[in-house]
Design an enzyme around this catalytic site. Structure first.
Site, mmCIF file in Angstrom:
data_model
loop_
_atom_site.group_PDB
_atom_site.id
_atom_site.type_symbol
_atom_site.label_atom_id
_atom_site.label_comp_id
_atom_site.label_asym_id
_atom_site.label_seq_id
_atom_site.Cartn_x
_atom_site.Cartn_y
_atom_site.Cartn_z
ATOM 1 N N HIS A 24 0.675 -0.888 0.075
ATOM 2 C CA HIS A 24 0.086 -0.488 -0.134
ATOM 3 C C HIS A 24 0.547 1.275 -0.151
ATOM 4 O O HIS A 24 1.229 2.105 0.650
ATOM 5 C CB HIS A 24 -0.677 -0.424 0.406
ATOM 6 C CG HIS A 24 -0.882 -0.597 2.639
ATOM 7 N ND1 HIS A 24 -0.088 -0.090 3.305
ATOM 8 C CD2 HIS A 24 -1.521 -1.608 2.973
ATOM 9 C CE1 HIS A 24 0.220 -0.904 4.542
ATOM 10 N NE2 HIS A 24 -0.354 -1.745 3.864
ATOM 11 N N HIS A 79 -3.999 -11.216 12.962
ATOM 12 C CA HIS A 79 -4.239 -9.919 12.168
ATOM 13 C C HIS A 79 -4.721 -10.623 10.911
ATOM 14 O O HIS A 79 -4.681 -10.964 9.944
ATOM 15 C CB HIS A 79 -2.703 -9.496 11.891
ATOM 16 C CG HIS A 79 -3.011 -8.454 11.285
ATOM 17 N ND1 HIS A 79 -4.181 -7.093 11.255
ATOM 18 C CD2 HIS A 79 -1.831 -7.561 10.436
ATOM 19 C CE1 HIS A 79 -3.231 -6.193 10.511
ATOM 20 N NE2 HIS A 79 -2.220 -6.901 9.917
ATOM 21 N N GLU A 81 -5.106 -8.825 8.459
ATOM 22 C CA GLU A 81 -4.913 -7.282 6.809
ATOM 23 C C GLU A 81 -4.946 -9.277 6.155
ATOM 24 O O GLU A 81 -3.870 -10.179 7.037
ATOM 25 C CB GLU A 81 -3.487 -6.582 7.309
ATOM 26 C CG GLU A 81 -3.650 -6.026 6.124
ATOM 27 C CD GLU A 81 -2.509 -4.725 6.057
ATOM 28 O OE1 GLU A 81 -2.152 -4.770 6.814
ATOM 29 O OE2 GLU A 81 -2.735 -4.031 4.824
ATOM 30 N N ASP A 83 -2.277 -9.946 4.080
ATOM 31 C CA ASP A 83 -1.096 -10.407 3.829
ATOM 32 C C ASP A 83 -0.738 -12.102 4.512
ATOM 33 O O ASP A 83 -0.455 -12.349 4.193
ATOM 34 C CB ASP A 83 -0.358 -9.758 3.341
ATOM 35 C CG ASP A 83 -0.012 -8.888 5.141
ATOM 36 O OD1 ASP A 83 -1.203 -8.340 5.572
ATOM 37 O OD2 ASP A 83 1.252 -8.413 5.781
ATOM 38 N N HIS A 147 -0.534 -2.588 14.068
ATOM 39 C CA HIS A 147 -1.255 -1.573 13.249
ATOM 40 C C HIS A 147 -2.263 -1.691 13.192
ATOM 41 O O HIS A 147 -2.956 -0.314 12.527
ATOM 42 C CB HIS A 147 0.201 -0.903 12.372
ATOM 43 C CG HIS A 147 -0.484 -1.867 11.245
ATOM 44 N ND1 HIS A 147 -0.381 -1.580 9.965
ATOM 45 C CD2 HIS A 147 -0.611 -3.080 11.020
ATOM 46 C CE1 HIS A 147 -0.580 -2.457 8.715
ATOM 47 N NE2 HIS A 147 -0.403 -3.778 9.556
ATOM 48 N N ASP A 166 2.209 -8.927 13.104
ATOM 49 C CA ASP A 166 3.470 -7.775 11.922
ATOM 50 C C ASP A 166 4.562 -7.025 13.064
ATOM 51 O O ASP A 166 5.860 -6.717 12.088
ATOM 52 C CB ASP A 166 2.439 -6.862 11.752
ATOM 53 C CG ASP A 166 2.265 -6.464 10.369
ATOM 54 O OD1 ASP A 166 2.289 -7.567 9.380
ATOM 55 O OD2 ASP A 166 1.019 -6.256 9.736
ATOM 56 N N TYR A 194 10.306 -0.848 7.690
ATOM 57 C CA TYR A 194 9.051 -1.574 7.652
ATOM 58 C C TYR A 194 8.467 0.093 8.862
ATOM 59 O O TYR A 194 7.604 0.050 8.785
ATOM 60 C CB TYR A 194 9.253 -2.588 9.073
ATOM 61 C CG TYR A 194 7.739 -3.316 8.756
ATOM 62 C CD1 TYR A 194 7.472 -4.165 7.582
ATOM 63 C CD2 TYR A 194 6.741 -3.083 9.950
ATOM 64 C CE1 TYR A 194 6.127 -5.001 7.972
ATOM 65 C CE2 TYR A 194 5.600 -3.816 9.418
ATOM 66 C CZ TYR A 194 4.951 -5.005 8.523
ATOM 67 O OH TYR A 194 4.288 -5.106 8.852
ATOM 68 N N HIS A 225 6.794 -10.872 9.458
ATOM 69 C CA HIS A 225 7.465 -10.383 7.954
ATOM 70 C C HIS A 225 8.859 -10.765 8.752
ATOM 71 O O HIS A 225 8.908 -10.923 10.197
ATOM 72 C CB HIS A 225 6.908 -9.700 7.841
ATOM 73 C CG HIS A 225 5.574 -9.180 6.929
ATOM 74 N ND1 HIS A 225 5.504 -9.179 5.707
ATOM 75 C CD2 HIS A 225 4.239 -8.286 7.672
ATOM 76 C CE1 HIS A 225 4.482 -8.565 5.645
ATOM 77 N NE2 HIS A 225 3.640 -8.146 6.637
HETATM 78 FE FE1 FEO Z 1 -0.559 -5.303 8.798
HETATM 79 FE FE2 FEO Z 1 1.349 -8.056 7.591
HETATM 80 O O1 FEO Z 1 0.289 -6.631 7.284
#
Ligand code: FEO
Length: 401
Positions: A24, A79, A81, A83, A147, A166, A194, A225
């Protein structure tokens, strides 16, 4: 595709995405990124998080090397999100878990992304809730706005393991799974990249969460990640680095970003740089044409002073400078000393526009914006130099030097 055993009966089963570049608007490392997912084998087998939709095959393949996916009893979704949760529907379909755990706000995201979850065995949990999976316990801790509102982490006290979604992650792709296997300088750069492009706006929440992390007995942090922090020293290093980035104390370093039409504003940028450098302040000049806005943001995260320049264009500023300012403003960096400059032909609004943007961010502005008509001569370059010096002196004063 082999799983990696992190501790006895605890495995990494994520995937490496070497093609990932844009998150993003944040330009990630040129090598790609990693989506981590973890499995614990116990009386109840648990899968923590999933992966990006295109990587679900790799996840299921690695998982199959440990157990048939149908033997997963619990899913923990720290989480939502996409990904990490983008392959949730396929994973639920394949594993048919007995229960799916997520935070209360995670349930809302799940309902938004996966309406079919009304038929799934979802259980919302809150901070302090725990479940026994046999020899082990999973303790949930919500980390709202770290986040996303739904974010939470899972702590396994028997293994001194924190699965942190994350938080504490980095966009690093490769064959290594642990921080101690990677170049330390690149690791720190990717953590800062990051943090400054994703986590920075939530620094108050980071500062509130770190004492909770420090109160736990942890010798491994496994983020969603990048590389895994193994050993107490590695855990302490990342926690200390997060505190430093979240506190945003001024650092003796300056950034000048700019765009230029016919090199006049560029000359002003270099003159301002000389004013900072003669005070002994390391300074980096970054053209917004030559540097991605997230690369500039990573640098800004380490700078106590920021100057920006644009020529006047249609009574305002050039679009790449406007985009850079919008991106910076959204990430809410605090506690900077700043200055604005720009060349112009006739109307000359640009430097004032930039100064206004800095004012809105609450940054300290020790000098008026500096404008220079047409081509900067000696006086114009001296004014830009003096702007750099004024900003540098204000930074040194903040630093107590
Ligand atoms: Fe907030 Fe890696 O997704």
């Amino acid at each position: 595709m082999q799983p990696i055993e992190l501790k006895k009966d605890i495995y990494w089963v994520g995937c490496v995405d070497y093609d990932h570049r844009d998150f993003h608007g944040y330009s990630t490392s040129p090598e790609g990124t990693t989506y981590n997912a973890y499995v614990i084998k116990d009386e109840k087998n648990v899968l923590f998080d999933t992966v990006s939709p295109g990587c679900v095959g790799a996840l299921l393949c690695r998982l199959s090397k440990i157990m048939e996916p149908e033997r997963i009893d619990y899913l923990v979704i720290n989480h939502l999100e996409l990904d990490h949760a983008g392959s949730l529907a396929e994973v639920v379909e394949r594993c048919k878990p007995e229960k799916i755990f997520c935070s209360t706000l995670g349930l809302k995201s799940m309902q938004g992304y996966f309406p079919q979850c009304k038929d799934w065995p979802v259980q919302a949990v809150k901070s302090g809730d725990s479940i026994s999976i046999g020899k082990r316990t999973i303790v949930f801790q919500e980390t709202r706005m770290l986040h996303w509102p739904d974010s939470m982490v899972s702590y396994i006290p028997e293994d001194k393991l924190l699965i942190s979604q994350d938080a504490f992650g980095q966009n690093i792709a490769g064959s290594c799974r642990f921080v101690d296997e990677h170049d330390p300088a690149d690791f720190e750069f990717r953590v800062r990249e990051y943090y400054n492009n994703i986590v920075l706006p939530y620094s108050p929440q980071v500062l509130a969460a770190l004492p909770i992390v420090e109160s736990l007995d942890i010798d491994m942090i496994a983020p969603d990640h990048g590389l895994i922090h193994r050993g107490k020293d590695s855990v302490k290093r990342i926690v200390d680095l997060y505190r430093e980035m979240a506190e945003q104390k001024p650092r003796k370093r300056a950034l000048i970003f700019y765009d230029t039409m016919w090199h006049s504003t560029e000359k002003m940028a270099y003159a301002a740089c000389s004013g900072l450098e003669e005070l002994g302040i390391p300074t980096r000049i970054m053209s917004v044409k030559q540097n991605h806005h997230s690369t500039i943001m990573t640098e800004l995260g380490q700078c106590g002073a920021v100057l920006a320049g644009s020529p006047t264009h249609n009574n305002g500023i050039l679009p790449l400078v406007a985009a850079q300012l919008t991106y910076i403003k959204g990430l809410r960096p605090k506690n900077r000393v700043a200055g604005a400059f720009g060349s112009y032909g006739w109307s000359g609004e640009s430097a004032k526009c930039i100064q206004g943007a800095f004012e809105e961010m609450g940054w300290e502005l020790p000098a008026a914006p500096v404008r220079c008509s047409w081509r900067p001569g000696h006086d114009g370059l001296k004014a830009a130099h003096d702007l750099g010096r004024a900003v540098g002196e204000a930074l040194l004063k903040k630093l107590g030097e």
